[in-house]
Scaffold this active site. Structure first.
Site, PDB file in Angstrom:
ATOM      1  N   GLU A 272       1.086  -1.761   0.301  1.00 35.47           N
ATOM      2  CA  GLU A 272       0.249  -0.080  -0.086  1.00 35.47           C
ATOM      3  C   GLU A 272       0.923   1.224   0.162  1.00 35.47           C
ATOM      4  O   GLU A 272       2.210   1.497   0.191  1.00 35.47           O
ATOM      5  CB  GLU A 272      -0.878  -0.188   1.078  1.00 35.47           C
ATOM      6  CG  GLU A 272      -1.836  -1.021   1.289  1.00 35.47           C
ATOM      7  CD  GLU A 272      -2.945  -1.655   2.288  1.00 35.47           C
ATOM      8  OE1 GLU A 272      -4.075  -1.583   2.209  1.00 35.47           O
ATOM      9  OE2 GLU A 272      -2.194  -1.658   3.280  1.00 35.47           O
TER      10      GLU A 272
ATOM     11  N   CYS B 156       3.865   8.506   1.097  1.00 36.28           N
ATOM     12  CA  CYS B 156       4.094   7.240   2.059  1.00 36.28           C
ATOM     13  C   CYS B 156       4.324   6.352   1.861  1.00 36.28           C
ATOM     14  O   CYS B 156       3.301   5.598   1.309  1.00 36.28           O
ATOM     15  CB  CYS B 156       3.231   7.719   3.180  1.00 36.28           C
ATOM     16  SG  CYS B 156       3.564   6.144   4.734  1.00 36.28           S
TER      17      CYS B 156
ATOM     18  N   CYS C 273       6.225  -7.046   7.380  1.00 30.25           N
ATOM     19  CA  CYS C 273       7.449  -6.809   8.152  1.00 30.25           C
ATOM     20  C   CYS C 273       7.507  -7.760   8.953  1.00 30.25           C
ATOM     21  O   CYS C 273       6.587  -8.329  10.003  1.00 30.25           O
ATOM     22  CB  CYS C 273       6.508  -5.551   8.851  1.00 30.25           C
ATOM     23  SG  CYS C 273       7.945  -4.851   9.837  1.00 30.25           S
TER      24      CYS C 273
ATOM     25  N   CYS D 163       6.139  -5.219  15.586  1.00 29.27           N
ATOM     26  CA  CYS D 163       5.617  -4.602  17.095  1.00 29.27           C
ATOM     27  C   CYS D 163       3.771  -4.763  17.190  1.00 29.27           C
ATOM     28  O   CYS D 163       3.002  -4.883  16.379  1.00 29.27           O
ATOM     29  CB  CYS D 163       5.538  -3.582  16.736  1.00 29.27           C
ATOM     30  SG  CYS D 163       7.501  -2.884  15.987  1.00 29.27           S
TER      31      CYS D 163
ATOM     32  N   CYS E  16       0.799  -2.502  15.523  1.00 27.68           N
ATOM     33  CA  CYS E  16       0.826  -1.916  14.367  1.00 27.68           C
ATOM     34  C   CYS E  16       0.323  -3.888  13.532  1.00 27.68           C
ATOM     35  O   CYS E  16       0.377  -4.922  13.762  1.00 27.68           O
ATOM     36  CB  CYS E  16       2.651  -2.411  13.919  1.00 27.68           C
ATOM     37  SG  CYS E  16       2.191  -1.988  12.021  1.00 27.68           S
TER      38      CYS E  16
ATOM     39  N   GLU F 202       9.843  -2.726   7.420  1.00 24.25           N
ATOM     40  CA  GLU F 202      11.088  -1.964   7.974  1.00 24.25           C
ATOM     41  C   GLU F 202      12.017  -1.264   6.892  1.00 24.25           C
ATOM     42  O   GLU F 202      13.085  -2.337   6.889  1.00 24.25           O
ATOM     43  CB  GLU F 202      12.062  -2.508   9.257  1.00 24.25           C
ATOM     44  CG  GLU F 202      13.610  -1.882   9.915  1.00 24.25           C
ATOM     45  CD  GLU F 202      13.037  -0.925  10.766  1.00 24.25           C
ATOM     46  OE1 GLU F 202      12.224  -0.212  10.865  1.00 24.25           O
ATOM     47  OE2 GLU F 202      13.680   0.059   9.999  1.00 24.25           O
TER      48      GLU F 202
ATOM     49  N   HIS G  21       7.628   5.717  21.421  1.00 26.46           N
ATOM     50  CA  HIS G  21       6.847   4.533  21.398  1.00 26.46           C
ATOM     51  C   HIS G  21       6.684   3.970  23.261  1.00 26.46           C
ATOM     52  O   HIS G  21       5.561   3.417  23.553  1.00 26.46           O
ATOM     53  CB  HIS G  21       6.437   3.508  21.291  1.00 26.46           C
ATOM     54  CG  HIS G  21       5.989   3.629  19.243  1.00 26.46           C
ATOM     55  ND1 HIS G  21       5.639   4.693  19.109  1.00 26.46           N
ATOM     56  CD2 HIS G  21       6.666   3.032  18.195  1.00 26.46           C
ATOM     57  CE1 HIS G  21       5.066   4.964  17.315  1.00 26.46           C
ATOM     58  NE2 HIS G  21       5.922   3.700  16.740  1.00 26.46           N
TER      59      HIS G  21
ATOM     60  N   CYS H 172      -1.704   5.682   9.622  1.00 29.10           N
ATOM     61  CA  CYS H 172      -0.220   5.579   9.628  1.00 29.10           C
ATOM     62  C   CYS H 172      -0.625   3.483  10.803  1.00 29.10           C
ATOM     63  O   CYS H 172      -1.662   3.414  11.702  1.00 29.10           O
ATOM     64  CB  CYS H 172       0.570   5.353  11.657  1.00 29.10           C
ATOM     65  SG  CYS H 172       1.171   7.379  10.743  1.00 29.10           S
TER      66      CYS H 172
HETATM   67  N1  SAH Z   1       8.431  -0.090  10.465  1.00 27.55           N
HETATM   68  C1  SAH Z   1       9.774   1.408  10.208  1.00 27.55           C
HETATM   69  C2  SAH Z   1       8.717   2.197   9.116  1.00 27.55           C
HETATM   70  C3  SAH Z   1       6.873   2.331   9.506  1.00 27.55           C
HETATM   71  S1  SAH Z   1       5.137   2.144  10.514  1.00 27.55           S
HETATM   72  C4  SAH Z   1       8.837   1.915  12.268  1.00 27.55           C
HETATM   73  O1  SAH Z   1       8.620   1.134  12.552  1.00 27.55           O
HETATM   74  O2  SAH Z   1       9.066   3.028  12.124  1.00 27.55           O
HETATM   75  C5  SAH Z   1       5.343   4.156  10.730  1.00 27.55           C
HETATM   76  C6  SAH Z   1       5.218   4.531  11.960  1.00 27.55           C
HETATM   77  O3  SAH Z   1       3.678   4.349  12.001  1.00 27.55           O
HETATM   78  C7  SAH Z   1       5.560   4.150  12.881  1.00 27.55           C
HETATM   79  O4  SAH Z   1       6.264   5.035  13.652  1.00 27.55           O
HETATM   80  C8  SAH Z   1       4.336   2.859  13.552  1.00 27.55           C
HETATM   81  O5  SAH Z   1       5.145   2.690  14.960  1.00 27.55           O
HETATM   82  C9  SAH Z   1       3.775   3.989  13.895  1.00 27.55           C
HETATM   83  N2  SAH Z   1       2.272   2.606  13.487  1.00 27.55           N
HETATM   84  C10 SAH Z   1       2.402   1.198  13.381  1.00 27.55           C
HETATM   85  N3  SAH Z   1       1.289   0.920  14.005  1.00 27.55           N
HETATM   86  C11 SAH Z   1       0.575   2.597  14.221  1.00 27.55           C
HETATM   87  C12 SAH Z   1      -1.193   2.360  14.726  1.00 27.55           C
HETATM   88  N4  SAH Z   1      -1.830   0.990  14.687  1.00 27.55           N
HETATM   89  N5  SAH Z   1      -1.445   3.910  14.842  1.00 27.55           N
HETATM   90  C13 SAH Z   1      -0.640   4.722  15.081  1.00 27.55           C
HETATM   91  N6  SAH Z   1       1.273   4.707  14.753  1.00 27.55           N
HETATM   92  C14 SAH Z   1       1.006   2.884  14.441  1.00 27.55           C
HETATM   93 FE1  SF4 Z   2       7.226  -3.343  10.985  1.00 25.45          FE
HETATM   94 FE2  SF4 Z   2       7.109  -0.394  11.817  1.00 25.45          FE
HETATM   95 FE3  SF4 Z   2       4.964  -1.909  11.915  1.00 25.45          FE
HETATM   96 FE4  SF4 Z   2       6.549  -2.352  13.995  1.00 25.45          FE
HETATM   97  S1  SF4 Z   2       6.071   0.139  13.940  1.00 25.45           S
HETATM   98  S2  SF4 Z   2       5.731  -4.299  12.826  1.00 25.45           S
HETATM   99  S3  SF4 Z   2       8.601  -2.107  12.546  1.00 25.45           S
HETATM  100  S4  SF4 Z   2       5.856  -1.722   9.697  1.00 25.45           S
END
Ligand code: SAH
Ligand code: SF4
Length: 394
Positions: free
Chosen positions: A116, A129, A136, A140, A143, A196, A251, A369
């Protein structure tokens, strides 16, 4: 380090040339690689530099996909190129437009995988974006992407191809001879989509170098932000080899909580991460490091957390981007209340750091995000859920 910490990067990048013997895609090659490729297919070495310059401009400055349109090349040479090569970008499978103007594209890449891409229009700028991996390897817990099983690295072509695809859709390739339009619809890139980026370093680097090349898409390195969950050994390389801005998915303010939210913390903890960030070169205040902080109700959002955060980042030119948690089907957390988010933001602001609260964009189309996940994967999940509900899957 915990033995079973999900921090491996045992994923493959598909080769540029697929086994069926298809044409070689010129997109995503560095200038050097393009030169070698042309020479290997018959371009005389003496002409190679000039041909690279010409073809590069047609692809990245004018957005051409057809060699026949490259009018400063001899007709026979154009036919030759067309025989061996192609200029291919990811295929758009679907496009959704949010009520707030955010556009979410689902694009298909080799192997039938989907990623996406989200375009976010704002006053005076537009941010794309982009994704660096399918899924990934990290998990996390807040996420949506992290719950996706399937993972593969994107090629440089697939990464820069997302930018080219968006410029197609925004109809933003310049027209030769027309006056230069300085207000760009697509003015900024954030590597904050799926994946990532620092686990796919070379491809991300090559793609961003192409996007920054002054004879092409020509985005300033200051308009590109790479977000990492904290792959510490690659942070210095990001500065040296890409030179873009850095955002870090922080975080949490204790290792105990961060281990749960961002499991890569078990490999490189808060202290190791901060040390790498302190060493990240920052030339001006506009190049501060962005600390991303997702606001999870009752998990990481207390006043004590805010005070601890301020202590931790002391001495690092930083801004703290507060992200109200975006819920997704089955997500284990809830979003902190607006009052809580504002109280948290205020403590950070009082300590001298910008602490903007990110406005969720494109929520109605699950484009915010952490909500990105391919449609195929969603379909698989929901089928399972349906089966479970029907009692087929006790
Ligand atoms: N993998 C990388 C980049 C992609 S995530 C990273 O983790 O930094 C982009 C941002 O969105 C990151 O800060 C991630 O932690 C945040 N994110 C992921 N899931 C989310 C959610 N459900 N609500 C808000 N932010 C989220
Ligand atoms: Fe991967 Fe970033 Fe999502 Fe963590 S927040 S699972 S590193 S995409």
């Amino acid at each position: 380090m915990t033995a079973n910490a999900p921090i491996t990067q045992d994923v493959l990048t598909l080769p540029r040339k697929l086994p069926e013997g298809g044409k070689i895609n010129l997109v995503g090659l560095t200038r050097d690689q393009l030169r070698e490729t042309l020479i290997a297919h018959g371009t005389p070495e003496k002409q190679a530099k000039m041909r690279v310059g010409q073809i590069w401009q047609w692809i990245y400055q004018w957005g051409k996909r057809d060699f026949a349109e490259m009018t400063n090349l001899a007709k026979a040479y154009r036919a030759d190129l067309d025989e061996h090569f192609e200029i291919a970008t990811p295929e758009v499978m679907s496009k959704q437009v949010s009520t707030d103007g955010t556009r979410k594209y689902l694009v298909r890449i080799a192997g039938g995988h989907e990623v996406e891409v989200v375009y976010i229009p704002e006053e005076g700028r537009g941010t794309l974006c982009i994704s660096s991996q399918v899924g990934c390897t990290l998990t996390c817990s807040f996420c949506h992407t992290g719950t996706q099983k399937l993972v593969r690295n994107l090629t440089a072509a697939e990464i820069v191809g997302q930018i080219m695809m968006a410029r197609d859709d925004l109809d933003e390739w310049p027209v030769p001879g027309a006056p230069k339009d300085e207000t760009r619809l697509l003015s900024n890139i954030v590597l904050m989509g799926m994946g990532e980026p620092l686990y796919n370093f070379e491809n991300v680097r090559d793609a961003m170098k192409i996007a920054m090349d002054p004879e092409g898409i020509s985005l300033s390195r200051r308009r590109i932000t790479l977000s990492t969950s904290g792959v510490v050994p690659e942070i210095a390389r990001t500065a040296e080899e890409i030179g873009c801005l850095l955002a870090v998915s922080f975080h949490a303010t204790t290792d105990e909580v961060r281990d749960k939210l961002v499991p890569i913390n078990k490999r490189w903890n808060i202290e190791a991460l901060l040390e790498a960030l302190r060493a990240y070169p920052r030339l001006t205040n506009s190049e501060r490091i962005t600390f991303e902080y997702v606001m999870l109700n009752g998990v990481n959002d207390s006043d004590e957390d805010a005070h601890r955060l301020v202590e931790l980042i002391k001495g690092i030119p930083a801004k703290v981007n507060l992200i109200p948690f975006n819920e997704w089907p089955g997500s284990p957390y809830t979003r902190s209340s607006n009052n809580r988010i504002h109280a948290f933001a205020n403590i950070i602001y009082q300590a001298g750091y910008a602490s903007p609260i990110r406005t969720p964009r494109g929520e109605d189309i699950l484009a915010a995000c952490g909500q990105l996940k391919s449609a195929t994967e969603r379909a698989r999940k929901s089928r399972k859920q349906i089966e479970a509900e029907a009692g087929l899957n006790p």
